[in-house]
Design a protein around this motif. Structure first.
Motif, PDB file in Angstrom:
ATOM      1  N   GLU A 223       0.791  -1.306  -0.087  1.00 10.87           N
ATOM      2  CA  GLU A 223      -0.028  -0.083  -0.080  1.00 10.87           C
ATOM      3  C   GLU A 223       1.057   1.255   0.001  1.00 10.87           C
ATOM      4  O   GLU A 223       1.827   1.399   0.808  1.00 10.87           O
ATOM      5  N   MET A 224       0.747   1.990  -1.245  1.00  7.13           N
ATOM      6  CA  MET A 224       1.617   3.404  -1.108  1.00  7.13           C
ATOM      7  C   MET A 224       3.041   3.228  -0.866  1.00  7.13           C
ATOM      8  O   MET A 224       3.476   3.460   0.275  1.00  7.13           O
ATOM      9  N   ILE A 225       3.561   2.660  -1.903  1.00  4.19           N
ATOM     10  CA  ILE A 225       5.175   2.428  -1.759  1.00  4.19           C
ATOM     11  C   ILE A 225       5.785   3.234  -2.880  1.00  4.19           C
ATOM     12  O   ILE A 225       6.928   2.979  -3.103  1.00  4.19           O
ATOM     13  N   GLY A 226       5.355   4.273  -3.391  1.00  5.96           N
ATOM     14  CA  GLY A 226       5.719   5.177  -4.470  1.00  5.96           C
ATOM     15  C   GLY A 226       7.022   6.175  -3.972  1.00  5.96           C
ATOM     16  O   GLY A 226       7.566   6.921  -4.728  1.00  5.96           O
ATOM     17  N   VAL A 227       7.006   6.483  -2.622  1.00  4.58           N
ATOM     18  CA  VAL A 227       8.014   7.677  -2.324  1.00  4.58           C
ATOM     19  C   VAL A 227       8.623   7.034  -1.018  1.00  4.58           C
ATOM     20  O   VAL A 227       8.350   6.224  -0.242  1.00  4.58           O
ATOM     21  N   PRO A 228      10.004   7.543  -0.925  1.00  2.08           N
ATOM     22  CA  PRO A 228      10.918   7.055   0.070  1.00  2.08           C
ATOM     23  C   PRO A 228      10.486   7.669   1.387  1.00  2.08           C
ATOM     24  O   PRO A 228      10.058   8.949   1.208  1.00  2.08           O
ATOM     25  N   ARG A 229      11.125   7.170   2.466  1.00  5.51           N
ATOM     26  CA  ARG A 229      11.000   7.932   3.700  1.00  5.51           C
ATOM     27  C   ARG A 229      12.467   8.687   3.987  1.00  5.51           C
ATOM     28  O   ARG A 229      13.258   8.432   3.212  1.00  5.51           O
ATOM     29  N   ALA A 230      12.247   9.290   4.949  1.00  7.27           N
ATOM     30  CA  ALA A 230      13.589   9.998   5.505  1.00  7.27           C
ATOM     31  C   ALA A 230      15.152   9.092   5.432  1.00  7.27           C
ATOM     32  O   ALA A 230      14.673   7.891   5.767  1.00  7.27           O
ATOM     33  N   GLU A 231      15.989   9.497   5.107  1.00  6.97           N
ATOM     34  CA  GLU A 231      17.205   8.670   5.205  1.00  6.97           C
ATOM     35  C   GLU A 231      17.578   8.017   6.489  1.00  6.97           C
ATOM     36  O   GLU A 231      18.093   7.079   6.799  1.00  6.97           O
ATOM     37  N   THR A 232      17.064   8.712   7.666  1.00  7.16           N
ATOM     38  CA  THR A 232      17.239   8.318   9.181  1.00  7.16           C
ATOM     39  C   THR A 232      16.277   7.162   9.171  1.00  7.16           C
ATOM     40  O   THR A 232      16.325   6.463  10.406  1.00  7.16           O
ATOM     41  N   GLU A 233      15.135   6.727   8.544  1.00 11.10           N
ATOM     42  CA  GLU A 233      14.354   5.681   8.696  1.00 11.10           C
ATOM     43  C   GLU A 233      14.513   4.530   8.069  1.00 11.10           C
ATOM     44  O   GLU A 233      15.040   4.673   6.935  1.00 11.10           O
ATOM     45  N   VAL A 234      13.841   3.444   8.650  1.00 13.10           N
ATOM     46  CA  VAL A 234      13.917   2.271   7.768  1.00 13.10           C
ATOM     47  C   VAL A 234      13.271   2.336   6.469  1.00 13.10           C
ATOM     48  O   VAL A 234      12.202   3.047   6.313  1.00 13.10           O
ATOM     49  N   MET A 235      13.588   1.519   5.510  1.00 20.51           N
ATOM     50  CA  MET A 235      13.094   1.879   4.486  1.00 20.51           C
ATOM     51  C   MET A 235      11.616   1.794   4.040  1.00 20.51           C
ATOM     52  O   MET A 235      10.784   2.335   3.472  1.00 20.51           O
ATOM     53  N   ALA A 236      10.823   0.738   4.808  1.00 26.08           N
ATOM     54  CA  ALA A 236       9.465   0.533   4.950  1.00 26.08           C
ATOM     55  C   ALA A 236       9.068   0.194   6.261  1.00 26.08           C
ATOM     56  O   ALA A 236       9.850  -0.258   7.059  1.00 26.08           O
ATOM     57  N   TYR A 237       7.754   0.131   6.412  1.00 29.79           N
ATOM     58  CA  TYR A 237       7.323  -0.405   7.861  1.00 29.79           C
ATOM     59  C   TYR A 237       6.119  -1.322   7.290  1.00 29.79           C
ATOM     60  O   TYR A 237       5.580  -1.524   6.408  1.00 29.79           O
ATOM     61  N   ILE A 238       5.583  -2.235   8.421  1.00 30.65           N
ATOM     62  CA  ILE A 238       4.727  -3.310   8.233  1.00 30.65           C
ATOM     63  C   ILE A 238       3.683  -3.088   9.350  1.00 30.65           C
ATOM     64  O   ILE A 238       4.059  -2.597  10.543  1.00 30.65           O
ATOM     65  N   THR A 239       2.496  -3.216   9.093  1.00 30.67           N
ATOM     66  CA  THR A 239       1.353  -2.754   9.978  1.00 30.67           C
ATOM     67  C   THR A 239       1.104  -4.338  10.918  1.00 30.67           C
ATOM     68  O   THR A 239       1.585  -5.159  10.299  1.00 30.67           O
ATOM     69  N   GLY A 240       0.539  -4.343  11.788  1.00 26.81           N
ATOM     70  CA  GLY A 240       0.495  -5.533  12.726  1.00 26.81           C
ATOM     71  C   GLY A 240       1.896  -6.012  13.025  1.00 26.81           C
ATOM     72  O   GLY A 240       2.156  -7.271  13.335  1.00 26.81           O
ATOM     73  N   PHE A 241       2.699  -5.210  13.373  1.00 30.15           N
ATOM     74  CA  PHE A 241       4.243  -5.476  13.573  1.00 30.15           C
ATOM     75  C   PHE A 241       4.388  -6.562  14.449  1.00 30.15           C
ATOM     76  O   PHE A 241       5.110  -7.538  14.631  1.00 30.15           O
ATOM     77  N   GLU A 242       3.471  -6.459  15.802  1.00 29.00           N
ATOM     78  CA  GLU A 242       3.519  -7.114  17.041  1.00 29.00           C
ATOM     79  C   GLU A 242       2.784  -8.594  16.830  1.00 29.00           C
ATOM     80  O   GLU A 242       2.833  -9.308  17.695  1.00 29.00           O
ATOM     81  N   LYS A 243       2.155  -8.713  15.600  1.00 33.51           N
ATOM     82  CA  LYS A 243       1.074  -9.833  15.453  1.00 33.51           C
ATOM     83  C   LYS A 243       1.970 -11.222  15.390  1.00 33.51           C
ATOM     84  O   LYS A 243       1.378 -12.173  15.237  1.00 33.51           O
ATOM     85  N   SER A 244       3.155 -10.896  14.429  1.00 37.81           N
ATOM     86  CA  SER A 244       3.904 -12.144  13.930  1.00 37.81           C
ATOM     87  C   SER A 244       5.414 -11.938  14.093  1.00 37.81           C
ATOM     88  O   SER A 244       5.792 -10.738  14.333  1.00 37.81           O
ATOM     89  N   ASN A 245       6.267 -12.924  13.616  1.00 40.26           N
ATOM     90  CA  ASN A 245       7.453 -12.497  13.436  1.00 40.26           C
ATOM     91  C   ASN A 245       7.986 -12.293  12.075  1.00 40.26           C
ATOM     92  O   ASN A 245       8.924 -12.271  11.381  1.00 40.26           O
ATOM     93  N   ILE A 246       6.940 -11.851  11.202  1.00 45.70           N
ATOM     94  CA  ILE A 246       7.326 -11.361   9.924  1.00 45.70           C
ATOM     95  C   ILE A 246       8.312 -10.484   9.495  1.00 45.70           C
ATOM     96  O   ILE A 246       9.004 -10.466   8.571  1.00 45.70           O
TER      97      ILE A 246
END
Length: 343
Positions: A223-246
């Protein structure tokens, strides 16, 4: 002298012959097992590092996105001529790249009020006779809202980042795996209509697949991967981070940290607001969404200026390529390494 030379020559011949024999019988020598073997212990390292010729190229990413986000498609609202053009484009792309339909045809249709919506479902069967009955789903929504508040005579909400970006990524991965055939598990490439109407397309497909009884291992929505985050941030994030080890497994497969935790994802309940959620509800398996949009790096959400020229194609292409070894890891691991955590 001749005797010494002859003796030396004989020793040399015997030693070379002996060495050859050792190489031929050494169980640690190079494994010649073909990739599509059912032998579970076969080396899968070749699947984790795609050849340069197999990498996704920027011009293909840009070409696909510029069409899907063009004015010709009128904002891709479900039930319109514009989204019909998008559906035909995706179907033709799958057909031309030998991505098979999972059902009899590519379209998974559903009724919505007084209209018909279409999910598009492509399929690359797994090569392992056992693991091919386990599925990994990659998804994105290809619809958008049609029109928005007019700006300088423009009222078409093109939806380049939201979510032509995710759609193009899924299409490119489908092309890649249909070409390389390096997947032991089966892959479904699913593109949804009516996300903007409340996840209606993904709800329909999740229920249909559940009723069909497929063995779903995991699902990722983009969902919405067309723009980069700030250089100090990890490239992308995942929703429900705590729900699995993905997240950990994705980074393991990628060989670097490309996915991180984003506090606002939980604060805004993004896990429940994207097309991963119906699959989580139906199957109770790891089903998450990945995004690079973090509310600070793109100001055109549901805006007429969400157009192709606002996106970063270098970033998009890099992200899509970084995900190839991740997807390979998911479809080729001999066990289900991605697991839900106890909540």
């Amino acid at each position: 002298m001749k005797k010494i030379f002859s003796l030396f020559l004989l020793i040399l011949i015997l030693s070379c012959g002996g060495q050859k024999k050792i190489i031929e019988t050494n169980p640690n020598s190079i494994d010649s097992t073909p990739f599509n073997t059912s032998r579970k212990e076969a080396n899968t390292s070749e699947t984790m590092s795609p050849n340069l010729s197999d990498k996704i190229i920027l011009k293909d990413v840009q070409s696909g996105l510029e069409f899907l986000a063009s004015d010709e498609l009128e904002g891709r609202n479900t039930g319109t001529i514009g989204i019909e053009k998008a559906a035909v484009y995706i179907e033709n792309f799958f057909r031309e790249n030998n991505v098979k339909p999972y059902f009899e045809i590519y379209r998974d249709s559903f009724n919505l009020k007084n209209m018909v919506g279409y999910n598009i479902v492509g399929y690359v069967e797994g090569s392992d006779p056992d693991l091919k009955n386990e599925f990994v789903i990659l998804g994105a929504h290809y619809d958008h809202i049609g029109t928005a508040k007019e700006v300088e005579g423009d009222s078409i909400a093109n939806g380049a980042n939201d979510d032509a970006s995710g759609t193009v990524a899924v299409m490119e991965w489908a092309k890649h795996f249909a070409k390389t055939k390096r997947n032991r598990r089966s892959l479904l490439f699913t593109l949804y209509a009516a996300e903007e109407m409340g996840l209606k397309g993904s709800e329909h497909l999740a229920k249909r697949l559940k009723d069909k009884g497929i063995g779903l291992y995991t699902m990722i929505n983009f969902e919405m991967i067309g723009v980069p985050r700030a250089e100090t941030e990890v490239m992308a994030y995942i929703t429900g981070f705590e729900k699995s080890n993905i997240a950990k497994k994705i980074n393991d497969y990628a060989g670097s940290e490309i996915i991180g935790f984003f506090p606002k994802a939980k604060e805004f309940q993004l896990f429940k607001r994207s097309d991963n959620y119906p699959f989580y509800k139906q199957f109770k398996i790891p089903a998450h969404a990945i995004s690079t949009f973090d509310f600070t790096n793109f100001k055109y959400y549901h805006h007429v200026d969400d157009e192709a020229d606002k996106l970063d194609f270098d970033h998009m292409t890099s992200f899509i390529n970084k995900m190839i070894p991740v997807i390979s890891g998911m479809v080729n691991s001999t066990s289900k390494e991605i697991q839900l955590k106890n909540e």
